[in-house]
Enzyme design. Structure first.
Site, PDB file in Angstrom:
ATOM      1  N   GLU A 162       0.812  -1.217   0.000  1.00  0.00           N
ATOM      2  CA  GLU A 162       0.000   0.000   0.000  1.00  0.00           C
ATOM      3  C   GLU A 162       0.849   1.272   0.000  1.00  0.00           C
ATOM      4  O   GLU A 162       0.826   2.057   0.955  1.00  0.00           O
ATOM      5  CB  GLU A 162      -0.943  -0.004   1.198  1.00  0.00           C
ATOM      6  CG  GLU A 162      -1.945  -1.135   1.144  1.00  0.00           C
ATOM      7  CD  GLU A 162      -2.851  -1.193   2.354  1.00  0.00           C
ATOM      8  OE1 GLU A 162      -2.518  -0.582   3.381  1.00  0.00           O
ATOM      9  OE2 GLU A 162      -3.888  -1.873   2.275  1.00  0.00           O
ATOM     10  N   GLU A 173      -6.445  -8.126  -0.554  1.00  0.00           N
ATOM     11  CA  GLU A 173      -6.902  -8.171   0.840  1.00  0.00           C
ATOM     12  C   GLU A 173      -8.365  -7.768   0.918  1.00  0.00           C
ATOM     13  O   GLU A 173      -8.788  -6.825   0.244  1.00  0.00           O
ATOM     14  CB  GLU A 173      -6.156  -7.151   1.713  1.00  0.00           C
ATOM     15  CG  GLU A 173      -4.724  -7.422   1.995  1.00  0.00           C
ATOM     16  CD  GLU A 173      -4.107  -6.315   2.876  1.00  0.00           C
ATOM     17  OE1 GLU A 173      -4.837  -5.607   3.596  1.00  0.00           O
ATOM     18  OE2 GLU A 173      -2.878  -6.165   2.816  1.00  0.00           O
TER      19      GLU A 173
END
Ligand code: GAL
Length: 686
Positions: free
Chosen positions: A153, A307
């Site tokens: 991320e 995710e």
């Protein structure tokens, strides 16, 4: 996007983040037995493992990871190997204190959480390359390796001295001269004229309003800087000869730090982490939103859901609980819209640490639990539909005739301070537009402002405040060539440097829309305006404006108040197409009606003709030899689906009606697109 490096296409990936370094080795063996029981076939390893992989600078301990990789391979489980650079170890902080990030207020952060690094620090970049190269050399050819998950991320900003130096380099490249920068930043205002590059700073905390062009440039720079860091890691992986795909996980919904169109060009596939923004029914539209964005960033190619949360997640800002059936329906929704799998954060709920309450496929209570059983159902379901994973030889994995123009810069431009209304919210406007199409059962792509638009029948432009010349030309050519372009308020006012076009709003699109806005009348949060629209009454909020048509047909007006009789909705025929406009933010019902009307004009229909009943999500995913119909029943009532096809989940033909139970699902291999119908309740014709 490069296409020769692909994930396996003979199955969907199912599993999630796996952190064996948090557990004694005997637990690893229990993990593997449970993974097999659930049907897990992929894990993401190493995301935050830097301190155990390199416990002191240049000293590596790969033995544990060797054993994990081998154990996974021996059990038929593939590994997405992460580079651990999102969390440098404590020794790194001690050795390179200046590589810690500095906030806009000048405060340098300390070690103790994660993502504490200054992205422009040469020492951080060197250390990141080195650990990446070590991992790539050691595991690049490991048979368990499915792909590279670079970093985690990307999105942590820095305002410190390293960032300042790199920002100046980026600005020199962009503008060439200080004169050009001064012009672009409009520095004659408030005595900001620069006479030396060294005086140029990141937009740190200052006395009053920051320079908006500087603020947006900083976000452009940060995205490019993080992209450069990611590309360095990619280079190391490729230099080691690894041939598996390389990705990094984008983050939705809250992070908007990357310009995803340029990033996606450096990835073999797009991947995304997606956490529902609500546990209410609107969560379904949110899953679709993230999926459609991810697929679009990869230009229609399959992508990967890296995710999602398991049945429970406790994030700092919200707690979301999902019923097991919802975990499965959401997973199928991501897959329907192009994901090559359903991965979760995380395999096993941690015993302690900052995210101890986040949950996992194996919860604290253990595998003898209804939620774990639910995951085994998901594993079986993904196995039953594995043929769907084979993508089409050409063309997108999901077909859409409608596109929403999306640009991270559009978001950034509406996050500068002091716009005419503090309530202008690009991402909410885009989301509302997507949501309305979801409810109408109409598939949608996202496109970059300058992207070719010709293959779409209808293009929607929610609040794109700043548009460059190429975008204006693109929109004009699209409409002249027969396209329908619909524009939301606060679009086209400014150029890419946020300089407002003179002569009446929406300056840059005035001619195309055939109208001229003279006054902006933003509304207070509590206020609404009544509208008389061609298809009945409606309301608008946040925004209204005084305008006159300079050629557009007026299809709706304000009902009362100062603006009574003023155009609220217009249509301007241009070439063989039309440019449509609304001058306020419509309430959900009026917006839905407007979009259905536009779809009608543009001859856009839901994929199988009729939109299904409310709460039933229907998506067609294209496969190698067949198309597949995903039916997700988000309501408590059953629905019966009838048509030419075979449901892979129940292994039943649908010709005589396939009842999909309340909160259930079906994935149908289509034998034809005609004659499909949906009826509430169980209708058994067998
Ligand atoms: C993601 C992150 C994971 C975990 C998760 C839950 O954004 O990648 O490592 O922190 O959120 O908070």
């Amino acid at each position: 996007m490069t296409s020769e490096r692909r994930l396996p296409t003979d199955r969907f990936l199912f599993g999630g983040d796996y952190n064996p370094e948090q557990w004694p080795e005997e637990v690893w063996h229990e993990d593997v037995a449970l993974m097999r029981r659930a049907g897990v076939n992929a894990v993401t390893v190493g995301v935050f493992s830097w301190s155990v992989l390199e416990p002191a600078e240049g000293r590596y301990e790969f033995g544990w990871l060797d054993r994990v990789m081998d154990l996974m391979h021996a059990n038929g489980i593939g590994v997405l190997l992460a580079t651990p650079t999102a969390s440098p170890p404590p020794w790194f902080t001690r050795a390179y204190p200046d590589a810690m990030p500095v906030g806009p207020d000048g405060v340098r952060l300390s070690h103790g959480s994660r993502d504490t690094y200054a992205i422009s620090s040469p020492d951080y970049r060197r250390a990141s390359r080195r650990i990446t190269a070590e991992l790539a050399r050691r595991y690049g050819a490991h048979p368990a390796l499915l792909g590279w998950h670079l970093h985690n991320e990307y999105g942590s900003y820095d305002w410190g001295p390293h960032a300042a130096a790199a920002f100046r380099r980026w600005l020199r490249q962009r503008y060439g001269s200080l004169e050009a920068l001064n012009r672009a930043w409009y520095t004659a205002f408030w005595s900001q004229n620069y006479s030396d590059w060294e005086d140029v700073l990141p937009p740190r905390r200052t006395q009053y309003l920051a320079n908006p062009t500087q603020s947006v440039d900083y976000r452009r720079f940060m995205s490019d800087e993080m992209l450069a860091a990611m590309r360095e890691q990619r280079e190391e992986v490729l230099a080691a000869g690894s041939t598996v795909p390389v990705t990094t996980n984008f983050m939705l919904p809250t992070w908007n730090h990357l310009e995803q169109w340029s990033w996606s060009q450096s990835l073999d596939l797009v991947s995304m982490d997606h956490y529902l923004d609500t546990d209410g029914p609107d969560g379904e539209t949110h899953a679709a939103y993230g999926s459609d964005l991810s697929r679009s960033w990869g230009h229609g190619a399959p992508w990967l859901l890296m995710e999602q949360s398991s049945i429970s997640s406790t994030l700092p800002d919200r707690r979301v609980h999902k019923a097991t059936h919802r975990v499965i329906r959401n997973s199928l929704s991501y897959v329907a819209r192009g994901s090559q799998g359903a991965l979760f954060f995380q395999w096993r709920a941690p015993a302690a640490g900052s995210e101890v309450w986040h949950g996992g496929i194996v919860p604290h209570v253990g595998a003898e639990s209804a939620s774990f059983e639910g995951f085994t159902t998901l594993g079986r379901t993904l196995e039953a539909i594995r043929e769907v994973a084979q993508p089409p030889a050409t063309g997108p994995v999901v077909e859409a005739d409608v596109a929403i123009v999306w640009h991270a810069e559009g978001w950034w431009a509406t996050e500068v301070e002091h716009l005419p209304s503090a309530a202008l919210n690009y991402s909410e406007t885009v989301r509302a537009t997507h949501r309305a199409l979801w409810h109408a059962g109409i598939p949608v792509d996202f496109v970059a402002p300058g992207a070719p638009l010709g293959r779409y029948r209808l293009v929607l432009v929610p609040s794109l405040y700043a548009v460059d010349d190429a975008t204006v030309a693109n929109f004009e050519a699209y409409v002249r060539g027969g396209g329908h372009l619909a524009v939301w308020p606060f679009t086209g006012y400014a150029d890419e440097n946020l300089h407002v076009a003179p002569g009446g709003y929406p300056g840059r699109l005035r001619d195309l829309l055939g109208l001229r806005v003279e006054e902006l009348h933003p509304l207070d949060a509590a206020d609404q305006v009544g509208l008389e629209l061609a298809d009945g009454r409606g309301t608008g909020g946040t925004w209204s404006e005084r305008s006159t048509s300079t050629g557009a047909e007026v299809l709706g007006t304000y009902l009362d108040g100062d603006l009574a009789g003023n155009p609220a909705r217009t249509r301007h025929a241009v070439g063989s197409g039309a440019a449509h406009y609304v001058s306020t933010f419509l309430d959900p019902d009026s917006l839905g009606r407007w979009l259905r009307d536009l779809a009608g004009q543009a001859q856009v229909t839901p994929p199988l003709g009729e939109a299904p009943p409310a709460g039933i999500e229907v998506v067609v995913r294209r496969g190698a030899d067949h198309d597949y119909l995903f039916v997700l029943n988000h309501t408590a009532e059953p629905v019966t689906v009838t048509g030419p096809g075979h449901d892979l989940v129940s292994d039943r033909a649908c010709a005589d009606g396939r009842p999909v139970e309340g909160y259930g699902w079906a994935v149908v291999r289509l034998a034809g697109r005609d004659g499909w119908r949906w009826e509430r309740g169980v209708v058994d014709r067998g």
